[in-house]
Design a protein around this motif. Structure first.
Motif: not given
Length: 287
Positions: A13-42
């Motif tokens: 999921r972290f790899a997916q969020l990194l892809d999306e943040a860098n302009g990659g294809r968006r994954h239309h899924v939502r994980s309960r870990d997103d709130d914790q992973l978002t600061p790491l993506v930033m």
């Protein structure tokens, strides 16, 4: 809960969020870990745009590079591509999902390596901040751990001996800030003398084994500097533990005598004896 599976899902999921943040294809899924992973993506984006200016120790960089290369080889990343397989009929079901799963795993491995590198950079910053720590400080354990890591990455006996003498100088700097704490002062001088003996033993051993007195030059320079610094502690602070300080000064006198005698033995062409003590090989007798 399967911790390995849970960690793998977080990494993917972290790899997916990194892809999306860098302009990659968006994954239309939502994980309960997103709130914790978002600061790491930033943080990952910020590291990519503004690399940290902290200077990394060269030996630490070498060890980190070796660790990352070993991980990449073990995981098969960066391997030479094999010949393209012959075209096959399109299939459906589990086999059709294998390329996508493989790609996700590759991104996950990449994300893990990015996390390792980011953590290593953070640790190097903590290590730099611990350089001025003294016994009793929160970062003092990190400081001593960094010293042990430096020794582990050094294979040459001469280099290890010089490192021990550097650590003895560091202990003396720490002792100078603890002159009013008699127990702490004595404990730091105990560590300093132990580092002195270790370093001298390695350097005198290397000089005797190679029949080359060059390694003893580092011992002479160390003794001169340590004597001056120890004397300054006693002269500037009447409350310093003079009895304990005199023990360290006596050790330096013994080190100087050993270096001189061993140099004379090597110069006259004699071998050092097979006997040794806490300062290394004992000198032979010249005619």
């Amino acid at each position: 809960m399967d911790n390995a599976l849970f960690s793998r899902r977080r990494a993917e999921r972290f790899a997916q969020l990194l892809d999306e943040a860098n302009g990659g294809r968006r994954h239309h899924v939502r994980s309960r870990d997103d709130d914790q992973l978002t600061p790491l993506v930033m943080l990952g984006q910020r590291l990519g745009v503004e690399p940290p200016a902290a200077q990394v120790d060269p030996e630490f960089r070498t060890g980190l590079r070796a660790m990352l290369v070993a991980t990449a080889v073990r995981e098969g990343m960066g391997a030479a591509p094999t010949a393209a397989p012959a075209p096959q009929k399109a299939t459906f079901g589990r086999g059709a999902l294998l390329p996508a799963v493989t790609a996700r795993r590759a991104r996950a491995r990449g994300a893990i390596l990015v996390g390792i590198a980011g953590g290593a950079i953070a640790l190097s910053g903590i290590s730099a901040a611990s350089e001025n720590a003294v016994p009793g400080d929160a970062l003092y354990g990190m400081k001593r751990g960094t010293e042990r890591a430096q020794l582990a990455l050094t294979s040459s006996e001469i280099s290890r001996g010089q490192l021990f003498l550097d650590f003895a100088r560091t202990r003396l700097v720490e002792a100078s800030s603890m002159r009013d704490d008699r127990a702490g002062y004595r404990a730091v001088l105990d560590d300093m003398d132990a580092d002195t003996r270790q370093g001298v033993r390695l350097l005198t051993g290397a000089a005797a084994q190679r029949s080359d007195p060059a390694a003893l030059n580092a011992v002479d320079a160390f003794v001169t500097r340590q004597r001056r610094s120890l004397g300054a502690i006693v002269d500037t602070n009447p409350r310093a533990d003079r009895a304990r300080t005199s023990q360290s000064l006596s050790l330096l006198d013994s080190v100087a005598l050993r270096a001189d005698a061993l140099r004379a033995t090597i110069t006259c062409g004699r071998q050092a004896t097979t006997a040794s003590d806490d300062l290394g090989p004992t000198p032979g007798t010249c005619p």
